[in-house]
Design an enzyme around this catalytic site. Structure first.
Site, PDB file in Angstrom:
ATOM      1  N   CYS B 131       0.808  -1.221   0.000  1.00  7.85           N
ATOM      2  CA  CYS B 131       0.000   0.000   0.000  1.00  7.85           C
ATOM      3  C   CYS B 131       0.842   1.272   0.000  1.00  7.85           C
ATOM      4  O   CYS B 131       0.362   2.342  -0.331  1.00  7.85           O
ATOM      5  CB  CYS B 131      -0.983  -0.022   1.165  1.00  7.85           C
ATOM      6  N   ASP B 441      56.899   8.375  26.536  1.00  8.40           N
ATOM      7  CA  ASP B 441      57.935   9.170  27.207  1.00  8.40           C
ATOM      8  C   ASP B 441      59.270   8.433  27.164  1.00  8.40           C
ATOM      9  O   ASP B 441      60.330   9.028  26.979  1.00  8.40           O
ATOM     10  CB  ASP B 441      57.575   9.418  28.685  1.00  8.40           C
ATOM     11  N   ILE B 462      46.502  13.823  35.768  1.00 11.19           N
ATOM     12  CA  ILE B 462      45.051  13.718  35.909  1.00 11.19           C
ATOM     13  C   ILE B 462      44.792  12.359  36.539  1.00 11.19           C
ATOM     14  O   ILE B 462      45.200  11.337  35.997  1.00 11.19           O
ATOM     15  CB  ILE B 462      44.355  13.764  34.527  1.00 11.19           C
ATOM     16  N   GLU B 501      41.740   1.408  27.272  1.00  9.75           N
ATOM     17  CA  GLU B 501      41.418   0.048  26.826  1.00  9.75           C
ATOM     18  C   GLU B 501      40.407  -0.625  27.760  1.00  9.75           C
ATOM     19  O   GLU B 501      39.423  -1.200  27.303  1.00  9.75           O
ATOM     20  CB  GLU B 501      42.698  -0.781  26.839  1.00  9.75           C
TER      21      GLU B 501
END
Ligand code: SF4
Ligand code: SF4
Lengths: 132, 512
Positions: B131, B441, B462, B501
């Site tokens: 339809c 590093d 942090i 991860e």
């Protein structure tokens, strides 16, 4: 009187205390409104206050160590878009935005230094800053 | 005692006494609630602010050949069309599907453009059926072309709203606007003494005096109706909300505006005004509520949890003055200090006034009569989501791998490769965090022939704590563009390490 300028320090003077020197020699008051000190460029927006002569002297001295430019008229509120919330007021470093008795928010373009803080935070994108 | 019908008779004759909620304060002060109830017939209220829980049901009419729209975009903003073939709901807070435009042009902006009479690009795709054989339509439409554009807002017109400040050392972007670091501004929202629910609130019974289902209101510059209590309706705590509907075709951009909270999202500023029939003394008394009577907690949005700590309590009068003095704990001085903080409104008091004034004018002109509600608002509910927060402590399994600053670069390199890790927290003799060294590093140190750990370690680290939700850690990593954070206990001792991860396994995030 007060004067506001953009100021770029010449490369060789970037690590010299130029502003302090100008203050000491001319007794002009200097308010550092914006300072961008990077290895590649050092750009400041300064507000000088003192007598006319003092300011002229200071400008001459500043010219020796860099380049300056007067700050042109920068800001305009789009009256159609602004809803007069007032969210921008606190983000202006020089109090160029204020609220009137009837809660209309007004911009004083004589005070504005074109930092665009208000442009960035306005949710309605109602502030237009003319590009320099 | 008056009835709504009597008030409507007066409105039609042009005899009704109509005042705004602001004007009512003085009238009640002068005449008392009893006198005021005799004198005043209607109090008009108004609010104008960001209301994200807003949107519009649209019916586009059928195309030929017909399509069953499944993915529907208006100027690039997706409208939900999991409804019948050509119905869709466009939410105000929906960002643009084009990531470059994102929140700068979203659902609210489409709604504003429609109301402004602008052309809007409609692109829709369907799955084909017998339809509905058509796969795709692409055309431009205006508000006029739509059969219906019915605004239905699940939550509007909060009775009151907590103010926001930020304890963090960095600027944060929230739905309460941009919050500067270290308590440098307080943003607030709300019309206070002009707010519809505030003026109708029965403080003893904790219900609403006159507002109910079917109350006719001012909505976005047109006529609307309250269709029930809003989502998160909480009358017990004087925290009511409204669900409203109205015909977008009658609204105007003067009272319906799109906005973008920087780095947060797009939202619709809606003007809502409710007329309150002053039926009796009790109603009149409630309408006299003043800004100073409405308590507003100031919350610390620097804490990214559901229950944000209350920094101080104030009221709308104080907030509107432009400055509030709060007490904050100074970590360096180790004591409480006073700080005067600038306040900024993110809703518009001026526009709220305009809403109340406009509604007053309509009633005085005889254009707007009051409706009889068919039922009171429901009791509502505002409980937290049944979803547990996963905390850092839940995902730390291994004991921490740490090192002292006096080890050699070679030793550090060996630890990293042997343990197959990329981050090595450097600690003092007590195990307290001094810095961090990454494999990157180490590689750099080798290339530059650097010999000591102290020279290469990052000192401003942090870090995270055991009680931090892992989603918060994930945001930290993406914000600072780092791939791991050491976890410290209350004494600053390293107890573990969370890496990008670990989190991507848990949260299914692809990148940090
Ligand atoms: S933030 Fe924008 S809309 Fe609000 S008062 Fe300032 S200019 Fe006007
Ligand atoms: S651009 Fe805006 S925030 Fe910056 S000085 Fe001018 S008015 Fe103030």
């Amino acid at each position: 009187m007060k004067k506001r300028i953009y100021y770029w320090v010449h490369e060789e003077y970037r690590d010299k205390p130029i502003i302090s020197k100008v203050i000491l020699e001319t007794k002009v008051m200097i308010n550092i409104l914006v300072a961008k000190m990077r290895p590649q460029e050092s750009f400041l927006i300064l507000e000088l206050s003192g007598s006319k002569e003092q300011i002229e002297k200071a400008l001459n001295l500043l010219k020796k160590y860099g380049e300056y430019e007067d700050i042109p008229k920068t800001i305009e509120k789009n009256k159609e878009r602004c809803i007069d919330c007032g969210a921008c007021i606190v983000h202006c470093p020089v109090n160029a935005i204020s609220r009137e008795e009837d809660f209309t928010i007004v911009f004083n373009d004589k005070e504005c230094i074109g930092c665009k803080n208000c442009v960035k935070i306005c949710p309605l994108k109602a502030i237009e800053v003319c590009e320099i | 005692m008056k009835t709504i019908r009597e008030i409507n008779e007066k409105i039609k004759k042009g005899d009704a006494v109509v005042v705004t909620a602001e004007e009512m304060i003085e009238i009640v002060e002068e005449m008392g609630p009893k006198g005021a109830a005799k004198e005043v017939d209607v109090v008009t209220t108004g609010t104008f602010g960001a209301m994200c829980s807003s949107g519009v049901f649209l019916n586009f009419g059928h195309s030929d050949p017909p399509i069953k729209m499944m993915r529907t975009y208006l100027n690039g903003v997706e409208a939900y069309s999991g409804l019948a073939a050509v119905d869709a709901y466009l939410g105000a807070a929906q960002p643009n599907s084009d990531d470059d435009i994102d929140i700068n042009y979203g659902g609210a902006h489409v709604i504003e453009d429609l109301v402004a009479g602008k052309e809007v690009r409609l692109v829709a795709e369907g799955y084909t059926t017998d339809c509905y054989p058509r796969k795709r339509v692409s055309t431009t439409i205006t508000l006029e072309d739509l059969n219906q554009a019915i605004m239905v807002n699940p939550r509007n017109s909060y009775q009151t709203y907590p103010a926001a400040t930020n304890s963090r050392e960095e600027k944060i972007y929230t739905y309460m606007g941009t919050l500067l670091p270290e308590y440098s501004n307080i943003n607030y929202s709300g019309a206070g003494q002009l707010n519809p629910l505030q003026n109708d609130y029965n403080r003893e019974r904790k219900t609403y005096n006159t507002i109910g289902i079917g109350t006719k209101i001012f909505l976005g510059g047109g006529i609307g109706y309250i269709i029930g209590e809003g989502t998160q309706h909480n009358p017990e705590k004087a925290f009511g909300t409204l669900m409203v509907k109205g015909d977008l075709k009658t609204m105007s951009t003067k009272f319906l505006r799109a906005g973008t909270m920087p780095n947060y999202g797009c939202t619709l500023y809606v003007g809502v005004g409710v007329p309150i029939p002053v039926l009796n003394e009790e109603v009149a008394k409630a309408c006299a509520v003043r800004d100073e009577d409405i308590q507003v907690p100031i919350l610390d949005f620097g804490v990214p949890r559901r229950d944000r700590p209350v920094v101080a309590r104030t009221n709308y009068k104080e907030l509107r003055k432009g400055e509030v003095t709060i007490e904050i704990y100074d970590n360096e001085l180790k004591r409480w200090v006073e700080k005067t903080v600038k306040t900024a409104s993110i809703s518009s008091y001026k526009k709220s006034r305009e809403v109340a004034e406009e509604l007053k004018r309509w009633i005085l002109n005889g254009d707007f009569t009051l409706s009889e509600p068919v039922a009171p608002l429901g009791r509502g509910s505002c409980k937290p989501m049944k979803a547990e927060a996963k905390l850092v402590r839940d995902i730390l399994s291994k004991p921490p791998i740490v090192a002292r600053p006096n080890i050699s670069i070679e030793e550090a390199a060996r630890i990293l490769t042997e343990k197959n890790i990329n981050h090595l927290p450097i600690v003092d003799e007590e195990g307290r965090l001094l810095g961090i060294v990454t494999s990157w590093d180490i590689a750099k140190a080798v290339a530059q022939n650097i010999k000591s750990i102290c020279e290469i370690m990052t000192r401003k680290v942090i870090s995270s704590t055991l009680d931090e939700p892992i989603d918060v850690v994930a945001r930290k990593m993406s914000r600072y563009d780092i791939s791991g954070v050491p976890v410290v206990d209350s004494g600053g001792r390293v107890v573990g390490m969370v890496t990008a991860e670990d989190l991507s396994k848990l949260l299914g995030y692809r990148k940090f």
